[in-house]
Design a protein around this motif. Structure first.
Motif, mmCIF file in Angstrom:
data_model
loop_
_atom_site.group_PDB
_atom_site.id
_atom_site.type_symbol
_atom_site.label_atom_id
_atom_site.label_comp_id
_atom_site.label_asym_id
_atom_site.label_seq_id
_atom_site.Cartn_x
_atom_site.Cartn_y
_atom_site.Cartn_z
ATOM 1 N N ALA A 48 -8.955 -0.736 4.379
ATOM 2 C CA ALA A 48 -7.783 -0.889 3.516
ATOM 3 C C ALA A 48 -6.651 -1.617 4.232
ATOM 4 O O ALA A 48 -5.970 -2.471 3.641
ATOM 5 N N LEU A 49 -6.433 -1.286 5.500
ATOM 6 C CA LEU A 49 -5.363 -1.919 6.261
ATOM 7 C C LEU A 49 -5.595 -3.418 6.385
ATOM 8 O O LEU A 49 -4.667 -4.226 6.247
ATOM 9 N N ARG A 50 -6.841 -3.799 6.612
ATOM 10 C CA ARG A 50 -7.159 -5.219 6.750
ATOM 11 C C ARG A 50 -6.913 -5.971 5.449
ATOM 12 O O ARG A 50 -6.357 -7.067 5.436
ATOM 13 N N GLN A 51 -7.329 -5.373 4.338
ATOM 14 C CA GLN A 51 -7.123 -6.023 3.042
ATOM 15 C C GLN A 51 -5.647 -6.056 2.664
ATOM 16 O O GLN A 51 -5.144 -7.067 2.160
ATOM 17 N N LEU A 52 -4.947 -4.963 2.920
ATOM 18 C CA LEU A 52 -3.524 -4.920 2.595
ATOM 19 C C LEU A 52 -2.747 -5.958 3.396
ATOM 20 O O LEU A 52 -1.880 -6.660 2.860
ATOM 21 N N GLY A 53 -3.061 -6.062 4.694
ATOM 22 C CA GLY A 53 -2.400 -7.056 5.527
ATOM 23 C C GLY A 53 -2.678 -8.474 5.069
ATOM 24 O O GLY A 53 -1.821 -9.366 5.186
ATOM 25 N N HIS A 54 -3.872 -8.715 4.520
ATOM 26 C CA HIS A 54 -4.234 -10.048 4.044
ATOM 27 C C HIS A 54 -3.456 -10.431 2.782
ATOM 28 O O HIS A 54 -2.995 -11.573 2.640
ATOM 29 N N PHE A 55 -3.303 -9.470 1.859
ATOM 30 C CA PHE A 55 -2.691 -9.798 0.562
ATOM 31 C C PHE A 55 -1.187 -9.585 0.514
ATOM 32 O O PHE A 55 -0.516 -10.118 -0.373
ATOM 33 N N TRP A 56 -0.637 -8.803 1.438
ATOM 34 C CA TRP A 56 0.784 -8.458 1.355
ATOM 35 C C TRP A 56 1.693 -9.699 1.323
ATOM 36 O O TRP A 56 2.584 -9.788 0.450
ATOM 37 N N PRO A 57 1.543 -10.660 2.239
ATOM 38 C CA PRO A 57 2.451 -11.827 2.200
ATOM 39 C C PRO A 57 2.394 -12.555 0.863
ATOM 40 O O PRO A 57 3.424 -13.057 0.379
ATOM 41 N N PHE A 100 -0.100 6.380 7.025
ATOM 42 C CA PHE A 100 -1.490 5.978 6.857
ATOM 43 C C PHE A 100 -1.985 6.214 5.430
ATOM 44 O O PHE A 100 -2.806 5.451 4.911
ATOM 45 N N GLU A 101 -1.495 7.285 4.782
ATOM 46 C CA GLU A 101 -1.911 7.530 3.400
ATOM 47 C C GLU A 101 -1.379 6.432 2.474
ATOM 48 O O GLU A 101 -2.054 6.048 1.507
ATOM 49 N N ASP A 102 -0.198 5.907 2.788
ATOM 50 C CA ASP A 102 0.363 4.833 1.972
ATOM 51 C C ASP A 102 -0.516 3.591 1.984
ATOM 52 O O ASP A 102 -0.537 2.839 1.005
ATOM 53 N N VAL A 103 -1.203 3.352 3.077
ATOM 54 C CA VAL A 103 -2.073 2.172 3.157
ATOM 55 C C VAL A 103 -3.095 2.196 2.029
ATOM 56 O O VAL A 103 -3.318 1.195 1.324
ATOM 57 N N LEU A 104 -3.719 3.363 1.820
ATOM 58 C CA LEU A 104 -4.707 3.482 0.754
ATOM 59 C C LEU A 104 -4.038 3.438 -0.614
ATOM 60 O O LEU A 104 -4.545 2.798 -1.547
ATOM 61 N N LEU A 105 -2.902 4.126 -0.760
ATOM 62 C CA LEU A 105 -2.193 4.139 -2.036
ATOM 63 C C LEU A 105 -1.726 2.746 -2.438
ATOM 64 O O LEU A 105 -1.886 2.329 -3.601
ATOM 65 N N LEU A 106 -1.154 2.011 -1.494
ATOM 66 C CA LEU A 106 -0.618 0.683 -1.794
ATOM 67 C C LEU A 106 -1.732 -0.290 -2.150
ATOM 68 O O LEU A 106 -1.593 -1.095 -3.075
ATOM 69 N N LEU A 107 -2.851 -0.235 -1.398
ATOM 70 C CA LEU A 107 -3.953 -1.143 -1.709
ATOM 71 C C LEU A 107 -4.553 -0.818 -3.075
ATOM 72 O O LEU A 107 -4.845 -1.717 -3.864
ATOM 73 N N ALA A 108 -4.736 0.474 -3.366
ATOM 74 C CA ALA A 108 -5.291 0.850 -4.674
ATOM 75 C C ALA A 108 -4.378 0.378 -5.800
ATOM 76 O O ALA A 108 -4.856 -0.122 -6.834
ATOM 77 N N ALA A 109 -3.058 0.518 -5.602
ATOM 78 C CA ALA A 109 -2.111 0.054 -6.624
ATOM 79 C C ALA A 109 -2.176 -1.461 -6.770
ATOM 80 O O ALA A 109 -2.132 -1.996 -7.887
#
Length: 699
Positions: free
Chosen positions: A103-112, A205-214
């Protein structure tokens, strides 16, 4: 088979060879490549082998593109082991990660692209933020309270429970209030904690999963890209998935059915942290027509260990519990399980250290021995006992191997040495030469202490180098995304010899996964920390009521989880298994403890040793006479038989065969009231020869 051999084989031949290496049930898992698959895998049944061969078989047959597979598990160590196994099977490009790492890897990729700018910083420890939130709502912020409140915040988030819903959700599962606070106070704390994070611009760390799912749920273009990349999913340890992890998994899937889950409801031990076997147990309801395979052939443990594990679950099973898998031992016979009741904690620690020393003297490696306990505070007595017995040990859950300063210094030296190493010098010798300056020597220091701990750490690096050189197995780097099977760089030279650069690469990968090399010392660990590990010899200690089940387990569900925790401990043992408890806390104090009720019907079965006696000393004829006497007394008094004597007390009396009141007082749990009430009659039954005596276990 070496990687070069896989590469040289035709695809169809190498695929068939993958299946030939498996038992029938594992083969069924590996060859069922499409659609939903549920694998119920008991302890030691080769689940990792089955799912890695499934992935490799799918790649070899062309059903999977390596980069389209995402395998997720719960620990970095397990993910690292999966990557290594896939690499050894000649498969590169498969993503094997923890839920958080993926999740962290995907979130970091899409966040910008989606939010703009760099992704927010992740706080590794919640304590500072929880303390600030506690001050804002008037809650105490001492260290213990902050720890408990942080755990409750994590539970609420992984359970998808908001602050407004927290009081009702906590009440519904009879969750005890943390640090003595009522549920509405905790709800206010949760709100304040989120405010503190927002003000500081950080996430947990829980936010990482929550943010990516959202993000996946609200941005179709992001979901389309992720689902276009990953088309096949494997989830290991599925019995421990939380509602939040399940929610993210469903976002990854997007309604598709290409999912293989692996788990065992009998090994669910993290419910306190939000894990639930519900998703595993209801998998086929959510996916009608899903294939189900049961792995029950236990390749880890002897029949003696497997028999105890099976009996532990069936003897105390509640009607509401799922039917446990019945393991079938595949290993040859081993020594019988040992049971010991010690007088006090100090005697237990000393006795276990002495037993471990004898095992080491008989040829068992210290690193293949573990002492497992319920709570970390129990470790201190065993640390002292092992130090006194001059037996090396390591505390799992203490300082991480790669965080040690001497290990970091050693890695700097090895990395520098890799640039100037003589390619003609064997790897093992090169490493020994480099590490001599930081504490390694051909023989360990004579005494325990910091010098010995440093030597043990350096020797673990030397041993890893020797293993890498001996394996002489070419490998392939794991690709980050799309990576052609033939495009990977060989980790070792073409002639099969390993270099110092290869060792540094191996250590870097292990450090990222927190997969430490083996340190030669007996492992001291909590039962929770032992999940996923195994040893030749396991000592389960402190098995008294109040410690297991722990006194905090007040509901039926909590007690059932404590029983599963003991089951996990039993199934960590390959060959030697010893169980013990102490009747008293300190020397000279009253022996008021009772052993865990989980073992009341099992204690003394298949016994090798109990208080230094042979298994024949548990008099089965006396057990039956005591039971008949108990029934008569209970009937006369109109009370349940357990009010007279419990099953465990009967077994204890039959093992000790007391002949005087003083000896009868050594039976744990009898107490002065019961001794005064039935002590004389009980001694009369023990000393009477009516009805026959002797042990049914004697030849």
């Amino acid at each position: 088979m070496r990687l070069r051999d896989w590469a040289a084989m035709p695809a169809h031949a190498s695929a068939d060879a993958l299946l030939d290496a498996l038992d029938p049930e594992q083969r069924q898992v590996a060859s069922t490549l499409t659609g939903p698959v549920c694998v119920l895998a008991g302890a030691g049944t080769g689940k990792t082998r089955a799912i890695t061969h499934r992935i490799a078989y799918g790649v070899r047959t062309g059903v999977y593109r390596p980069a389209s597979v995402l395998a997720v598990t719960f620990t970095a160590r397990a993910a690292g082991e999966m990557r290594v196994r896939l690499r050894d099977l000649g498969v590169a490009g498969v993503q094997a990660r923890t839920f958080h790492a993926a999740a962290l890897r995907q979130l970091g990729h899409f966040w910008p692209r989606v939010v703009g700018g760099a992704a927010p910083r992740i706080v590794e420890q919640k304590s500072v933020l929880v303390a600030e939130a506690g001050r804002r709502v008037g809650l105490p912020v001492d260290r213990v309270a902050v720890r408990d409140l942080a755990g409750e915040i994590e539970w609420s988030k992984v359970s998808l429970v908001t602050a407004d819903d927290y009081p009702a959700a906590a009440a519904a599962v009879m969750r005890p209030a943390p640090a003595g606070h009522d549920a509405h106070a905790v709800a206010r704390l949760i709100t304040a904690y989120e405010d503190v994070k927002t003000e500081r611009g950080v996430v947990d760390f829980e936010d990482v999963l929550l943010l990516l799912a959202a993000m996946l749920g609200q941005r179709p273009e992001v979901a389309e890209e992720v689902r276009g990349q990953y088309r096949h999913f494997v989830v290991d340890e599925y019995q421990d998935v939380s509602p939040l992890q399940q929610h993210l998994l469903e976002q990854w899937l997007g309604g598709r059915r290409e999912l293989c889950v692996v788990g065992d409801p009998s090994q669910t031990i993290y419910s306190f942290a939000g894990a639930s076997p519900h998703h595993l147990l209801t998998f086929r309801k959510r996916y009608p027509g899903a294939a189900q395979v049961k792995l029950v052939r236990d390749y880890r443990s002897t029949p003696q260990v497997v028999a105890l594990a099976n009996r532990l679950l069936t003897a105390t099973r509640r009607p509401a519990d799922p039917t446990p898998l019945h393991l079938v031992a595949q290993q040859p016979d081993g020594p019988r399980v040992r049971w010991t009741a010690y007088d006090h904690d100090e005697a237990e620690a000393a006795g276990v250290a002495a037993r471990a020393a004898r095992l080491v003297a008989s040829g068992v490696r210290p690193s293949e021995i573990a002492v497992l306990y319920r709570t970390n505070v129990q470790a201190e007595a065993f640390e002292q006992a092992f130090a006194s017995a001059d037996v090396g040990y390591q505390v799992r859950g203490g300082e991480r191997f790669f965080a040690r300063r001497d290990v970091r210094d050693a890695l700097v030296l090895l990395r520098g040495g890799a640039r100037s190493a003589d390619p003609g010098t064997p790897l093992g010798q090169t490493v020994r030469d480099v590490l001599t300056s930081v504490g390694w020597a051909p023989t360990p220091p004579a005494s325990r202490g910091a010098a010995r701990e440093r030597w043990d750490a350096m020797h673990a690096l030397v041993t890893l180098a020797d293993d890498l050189a001996a394996a002489r197995t070419p490998g392939v780097e794991q690709g980050e995304d799309v990576l052609d099977l033939g495009a990977g760089r060989a980790l070792v030279p073409a002639d099969g010899g390993a270099s110092l650069a290869d060792l540094v690469a191996e250590l870097d990968e292990r450090a990222a996964a927190q997969h430490a090399p083996t340190v030669e010392g007996v492992t001291l660990a909590s039962l929770h920390a032992a999940k996923g590990l195994e040893w030749d010899a396991v000592f389960l200690v402190g098995l008294s009521d109040g410690l297991l089940p722990i006194s905090l387990a007040q509901t039926d569900a909590a007690v059932a989880e404590e029983r599963r925790l003991l089951y996990v401990g039993v199934t960590r043992a390959r060959r030697h298994l010893e169980l013990s408890y102490a009747g008293a806390r300190t020397p000279g104090s009253r022996a008021s403890r009772r052993r865990t009720p989980f073992l009341d019907r099992l204690w003394g079965q298949d016994v090798d040793e109990r208080r230094g006696t042979a298994d024949g000393d548990v008099d089965r004829g006396l057990v039956e006479r005591l039971r008949r006497w108990r029934e008569e007394v209970a009937r006369e008094r109109g009370v349940p038989p357990s009010r007279v004597l419990t099953d465990g007390m009967i077994t204890d009396v039959a093992a000790l065969r007391p002949s005087s009141p003083a000896e009868l007082r050594q039976v744990p749990g009898l107490g002065q009231t019961r001794l005064a009430d039935v002590g004389a009659a009980l001694l009369a039954v023990v000393t009477s020869r009516d009805g026959g005596a002797g042990s049914a276990d004697q030849p």
